[in-house]
Design a protein around this motif. Structure first.
Motif, short mmCIF file in Angstrom:
data_model
loop_
_atom_site.label_atom_id
_atom_site.label_comp_id
_atom_site.label_asym_id
_atom_site.label_seq_id
_atom_site.Cartn_x
_atom_site.Cartn_y
_atom_site.Cartn_z
N SER A 50 -52.96 61.93 45.68
CA SER A 50 -52.40 60.70 46.20
C SER A 50 -53.07 60.36 47.53
CB SER A 50 -50.89 60.87 46.40
OG SER A 50 -50.33 59.69 46.88
N SER A 79 -55.07 59.58 39.28
CA SER A 79 -54.53 59.97 40.57
C SER A 79 -53.13 60.50 40.35
CB SER A 79 -54.49 58.76 41.51
OG SER A 79 -53.93 59.13 42.74
N MET A 80 -52.80 61.52 41.10
CA MET A 80 -51.48 62.11 40.96
C MET A 80 -50.73 61.99 42.28
SD MET A 80 -52.01 65.54 38.67
CE MET A 80 -52.51 66.49 40.06
N SER A 81 -49.44 61.94 42.16
CA SER A 81 -48.57 61.95 43.33
C SER A 81 -48.63 63.32 43.98
CB SER A 81 -47.15 61.62 42.90
OG SER A 81 -46.26 61.82 43.97
N SER A 82 -48.20 63.39 45.19
CA SER A 82 -48.12 64.68 45.87
C SER A 82 -46.84 65.42 45.47
CB SER A 82 -48.16 64.47 47.38
OG SER A 82 -47.11 63.61 47.77
N VAL A 83 -46.03 64.80 44.63
CA VAL A 83 -44.78 65.40 44.16
C VAL A 83 -44.93 65.81 42.70
CG1 VAL A 83 -42.32 65.02 43.77
CG2 VAL A 83 -43.44 63.97 45.74
N THR A 98 -41.73 53.45 37.16
CA THR A 98 -43.13 53.65 37.48
C THR A 98 -43.54 52.70 38.59
OG1 THR A 98 -43.88 52.04 35.84
CG2 THR A 98 -43.67 54.32 35.11
N ARG A 99 -44.51 53.12 39.39
CA ARG A 99 -45.05 52.28 40.46
C ARG A 99 -46.55 52.56 40.58
NH1 ARG A 99 -41.61 54.28 45.39
NH2 ARG A 99 -42.71 56.07 44.65
#
Length: 127
Positions: A50, A79-83, A98-99
């Motif tokens: 992210s 891309s991945m979230s940091s969560v 989703t966003r």
């Protein structure tokens, strides 16, 4: 999307959509979308965290109009979230929000509710 990539068509279509209360027919998905899941394959080995800088090119529309379908435009990074959330923490995958943000600007919001095909159907089709 039409507003960004087809601004002239969007103005005309919007004028017809408002009184009709439905999507302009030319902006509806092709029949194939109703019969089977349609998906893009990204390079699963190209994953950016992210906030990472990922170059993107708006080329797919031109490629689709060329009559051969998308080719180079479908090769992109993920891309991945940091969560990270474990599957056991998501009791109902059919109701996730989703966003999508680009450079801190929210460009799309959505939900997995109301998907035409279930995640299971999409995985079965892609397998």
């Amino acid at each position: 999307m039409a507003r960004k990539y087809l601004p002239t068509a969007d103005k005309g279509a919007s004028g017809l959509e408002r009184p009709a209360g439905r999507t302009f027919p030319g902006f509806m998905p092709a029949r194939l979308w109703y019969r089977q899941p349609v998906y893009y394959m990204s390079n699963a080995l190209t994953i950016g965290p992210s906030g990472a800088t990922i170059a993107a090119h708006d080329v797919q529309l031109a490629e689709m109009r060329g009559g051969f379908g998308p080719h180079g435009a479908t090769h992109f990074a993920s891309s991945m979230s940091s969560v990270l959330v474990a599957a056991s923490e998501v009791p109902d995958g059919s109701a996730l929000s989703t966003r999508v943000g680009v450079n801190g600007v929210m460009v799309a919001r959505g939900s997995t509710s109301g998907m035409r095909h279930s995640a299971g159907e999409a995985l079965a089709h892609a397998s």
